[in-house]
Write a protein that holds these residues in place. Structure first.
Motif, PDB file in Angstrom:
ATOM      1  N   GLU A 126      71.516  24.161  11.340  1.00 25.18           N
ATOM      2  CA  GLU A 126      70.787  24.558  12.536  1.00 25.18           C
ATOM      3  C   GLU A 126      70.214  23.311  13.203  1.00 25.18           C
ATOM      4  N   ALA A 127      70.495  23.161  14.477  1.00 20.65           N
ATOM      5  CA  ALA A 127      69.913  22.052  15.230  1.00 20.65           C
ATOM      6  C   ALA A 127      68.488  22.430  15.599  1.00 20.65           C
ATOM      7  N   THR A 128      67.551  21.562  15.295  1.00 20.77           N
ATOM      8  CA  THR A 128      66.158  21.836  15.627  1.00 20.77           C
ATOM      9  C   THR A 128      65.770  21.189  16.951  1.00 20.77           C
ATOM     10  N   SER A 129      66.440  20.129  17.317  1.00 17.46           N
ATOM     11  CA  SER A 129      66.145  19.412  18.553  1.00 17.46           C
ATOM     12  C   SER A 129      67.302  18.484  18.882  1.00 17.46           C
ATOM     13  N   THR A 130      67.293  17.989  20.094  1.00 10.39           N
ATOM     14  CA  THR A 130      68.224  16.928  20.478  1.00 10.39           C
ATOM     15  C   THR A 130      67.391  15.782  21.051  1.00 10.39           C
TER      16      THR A 130
END
Length: 80
Positions: A54-58
């Motif tokens: 899961e990407a939490t931020s970019t």
């Protein structure tokens, strides 16, 4: 055995590429691979893996990404 682990990581590569690298490390039995380590500790070295990324931020800057990872690790609670 229903064991859940959380691994906080950061990468400059996209999630698809990073996920493929994790799976390749598992297939190769790379001893530093987080999936290999988890499977050896909790699943007797099983090669059957079910995991979710899961990407939490970019981030635009590598330093910002690395600081975010550090803060997430520091304040992560296993009771969440």
């Amino acid at each position: 055995m229903g064991v859940t682990e959380t691994y906080h990581g950061e990468s400059g590569r996209n999630m698809y590429t990073r996920g493929k690298e994790h799976l390749q490390g598992l297939r190769n039995g790379t001893s530093s691979n987080c999936l290999v380590i988890h499977n050896e500790l909790y699943h007797g070295g099983s090669r059957e893996v079910h995991f979710r990324m899961e990407a939490t931020s970019t981030f635009r800057k590598a330093l910002d990404r690395q600081v975010d990872e550090s803060v997430r690790i520091k304040y992560f609670s296993t009771t969440d």
